[in-house]
Write an enzyme that holds these catalytic residues in place. Structure first.
Site, short mmCIF file in Angstrom:
data_model
loop_
_atom_site.label_atom_id
_atom_site.label_comp_id
_atom_site.label_asym_id
_atom_site.label_seq_id
_atom_site.Cartn_x
_atom_site.Cartn_y
_atom_site.Cartn_z
N ASN A 26 0.88 -1.11 0.03
CA ASN A 26 -0.16 0.04 -0.09
C ASN A 26 0.85 1.29 -0.03
O ASN A 26 0.49 2.34 -0.27
CB ASN A 26 -0.93 0.03 1.29
CG ASN A 26 -2.00 -1.01 1.02
OD1 ASN A 26 -2.17 -1.59 0.17
ND2 ASN A 26 -2.60 -1.22 2.35
N CYS A 119 -9.64 -6.95 -6.68
CA CYS A 119 -10.49 -7.97 -5.57
C CYS A 119 -11.78 -7.39 -5.58
O CYS A 119 -12.13 -6.08 -5.36
CB CYS A 119 -9.90 -7.92 -4.18
SG CYS A 119 -8.29 -8.63 -4.11
N ARG A 124 -16.86 0.00 -4.94
CA ARG A 124 -15.57 0.84 -4.70
C ARG A 124 -15.68 1.85 -5.76
O ARG A 124 -14.79 1.80 -6.47
CB ARG A 124 -14.25 -0.10 -4.69
CG ARG A 124 -14.37 -1.19 -3.95
CD ARG A 124 -12.90 -1.92 -3.92
NE ARG A 124 -12.12 -1.71 -3.29
CZ ARG A 124 -10.58 -2.24 -3.44
NH1 ARG A 124 -10.49 -3.38 -4.04
NH2 ARG A 124 -9.65 -1.40 -2.72
N PRO A 125 -16.57 2.87 -5.63
CA PRO A 125 -16.73 3.84 -6.72
C PRO A 125 -15.54 4.87 -6.65
O PRO A 125 -14.83 4.71 -5.86
CB PRO A 125 -18.13 4.64 -6.31
CG PRO A 125 -18.06 4.37 -4.91
CD PRO A 125 -17.52 2.93 -4.38
N ASP A 127 -16.10 7.88 -7.82
CA ASP A 127 -16.77 9.25 -7.54
C ASP A 127 -15.54 10.25 -6.98
O ASP A 127 -15.67 11.61 -7.32
CB ASP A 127 -17.99 9.43 -6.96
CG ASP A 127 -18.09 8.89 -5.63
OD1 ASP A 127 -17.45 7.69 -5.38
OD2 ASP A 127 -19.02 9.05 -4.79
N LEU A 128 -15.21 10.05 -5.69
CA LEU A 128 -14.38 10.86 -5.12
C LEU A 128 -13.09 11.16 -5.83
O LEU A 128 -12.72 12.26 -5.79
CB LEU A 128 -14.05 10.20 -3.56
CG LEU A 128 -14.96 10.25 -2.62
CD1 LEU A 128 -14.57 9.66 -1.44
CD2 LEU A 128 -15.71 11.43 -2.48
N ILE A 329 -16.73 -1.51 6.04
CA ILE A 329 -16.17 -0.82 5.02
C ILE A 329 -16.64 -1.38 3.73
O ILE A 329 -17.11 -0.56 2.83
CB ILE A 329 -14.79 -0.80 5.19
CG1 ILE A 329 -14.09 -0.40 6.56
CG2 ILE A 329 -14.14 -0.17 4.02
CD1 ILE A 329 -14.49 0.95 6.94
#
Length: 422
Positions: A26, A119, A124-125, A127-128, A329
């Site tokens: 990450n 995955c 998990r859009p 848009d942000l 989440i």
């Protein structure tokens, strides 16, 4: 003929000993994306050799970068990485590919990518990501499964994230580096990889001669406010830029702080483990790990991480008593439960809560990894099961774990990778 892609685990063997933890996936991926902001050669020391890193490397090569490895060090020469399009065959395999858009816009004023994959663990859009790019002056269009963005010049602005998102925070940071003026990002995610990106970018830019940056960080409750001011220069240095986490003891202390935070979640709720940090090492004694957890809820950092939810479920399945996990989440991150049940666990999903009736004996069988952390959870369950477990789909596991079989075998387990044909 069918290809075999599996890990074979012989269970029932107690683990003990020591192991060296690999570099962080990450942390590595956004730093690789940041290499596009430089026209010199960047070096990531101790970079994990995992499939997600290899895929990001392929994308950078497609964009024009030259890359090579020297041991565990990854070299990225982005002098001619002026490409502006990421093919769907790459973007569809990895979520982190989308964060390259901000860097491409800053460098080349254009960016195009397919929707990010990876995955399948829930919605998990992006848009942000799109909002922050638009806020900084980009025109963004979604059409035909592609995201296209362009700008005359990115300009600093203030952005309020309505929801904390690691990827969107990284997107905003990378886009702000080459934007004119000051950018203020409010309500950011505050995972450790965000801190490290903020630490490395000013040093990186100053050493390359391409940009001088000032990053001020105001830590609020469970979120960050970042103020990013970039001061651009015209002379670009072709010299190498080396990235590592300053001093070894600092690197160790950062990891220790992170792991201790997670361990405290378990210790406080269920009196799980004794743990101590000594000389850059985390020492864990799990001999008293025999208490169920009344309720374990995943949260954004610094709460209990969603990435550990599936491994936690595997462990709780072996402990007598009733435990509960609420995933807050990603709504579709209970896929591993059905495979654990196939091994003998008793788990029910009720109103978004996994109820685990622990202590049932697990027996080895053939199971399938459907995503990265769920695959790791199946490895844990297989180590505790009697007999042999075959875990198929280990390509998912290899997205995040460099040598999981070797590490666990060094601790006393018995794991073998099998790649062949039937």
């Amino acid at each position: 003929m069918n290809e075999i892609d599996e890990i074979i685990v012989t269970g029932g063997r107690p683990l003990h000993g020591s192991v060296r933890i690999q570099g962080s996936k990450n942390a590595a991926l956004p730093v690789m994306a940041a290499a596009l902001l430089s026209t010199g050669t960047s070096v990531l020391r101790g970079c994990p050799r995992i499939s997600d890193v290899y895929l990001m490397e392929k994308i950078l090569k497609y964009l024009g970068a030259e890359t090579w490895w020297e041991g565990q060090d990854l070299y990225l020469d982005c002098s001619h990485a002026d490409g502006t399009m990421i093919p769907e065959c790459y973007s569809g395999k990895m979520r982190s590919s989308v964060i390259l858009m901000g860097a491409m816009l800053g460098r080349s004023k254009k960016a195009q990518t397919g929707y990010p994959g990876g995955c399948v663990i829930g919605k998990r859009p992006v848009d942000l990501h799109i909002q922050v790019l638009r806020r900084l002056g980009a025109a963004v269009v979604e059409n035909g499964g592609m995201i296209r963005a362009s700008c005359g010049k990115l300009r600093g602005a203030e952005m309020f994230f309505q929801k904390r998102s690691v990827g969107a925070t990284e997107q905003g940071i990378l886009a702000a580096v080459l934007a004119e003026g000051k950018t203020v990002l409010n309500g950011c995610a505050c995972e450790p990889e965000i801190y490290w990106l903020c630490i490395i970018l000013p040093e990186w830019g100053q050493r390359s001669g391409s940009v001088k940056m000032a990053v001020s960080v105001l830590k609020e409750w469970r979120s960050l406010k970042l103020a990013i001011a970039a001061f651009h220069q015209t002379v670009l240095s072709p010299g190498p830029i080396s990235w590592q986490r300053r001093q070894p003891e600092e690197r160790s202390s950062w990891k220790i702080r992170l792991w201790r935070k997670w361990m405290e979640s378990w210790t406080y709720i269920g009196k799980w483990v004794d743990n101590a940090a000594v000389g850059g090492k985390l020492i864990v004694n799990g001999k008293n790990a025999g208490f169920p957890l009344e309720l374990l809820e995943t949260e954004v950092y610094p709460g209990f991480p969603t990435d550990l939810q599936s491994p936690a479920m595997a462990v709780l399945a072996t402990i007598p008593g009733v435990s509960r996990i609420r995933e807050k989440i990603f709504e579709d991150r209970y896929k591993t439960a059905s495979w654990l049940c196939k091994m003998g666990a008793q788990i029910q999903i009720r109103d978004g809560v996994a109820v685990i009736y622990g202590g049932q004996p697990l027996t080895g069988c053939t199971v399938e990894a459907e995503e990265l952390r769920g695959g790791a959870a199946l490895v844990i369950a297989a180590l505790a099961a009697q007999g042999i477990t075959r875990i198929r789909g280990c390509c998912f596991i290899e997205r995040g774990y460099e040598h999981i079989c070797e590490d666990l075998t060094a601790l006393g387990g018995l794991l073998i990778k099998d790649r062949g044909t039937l």
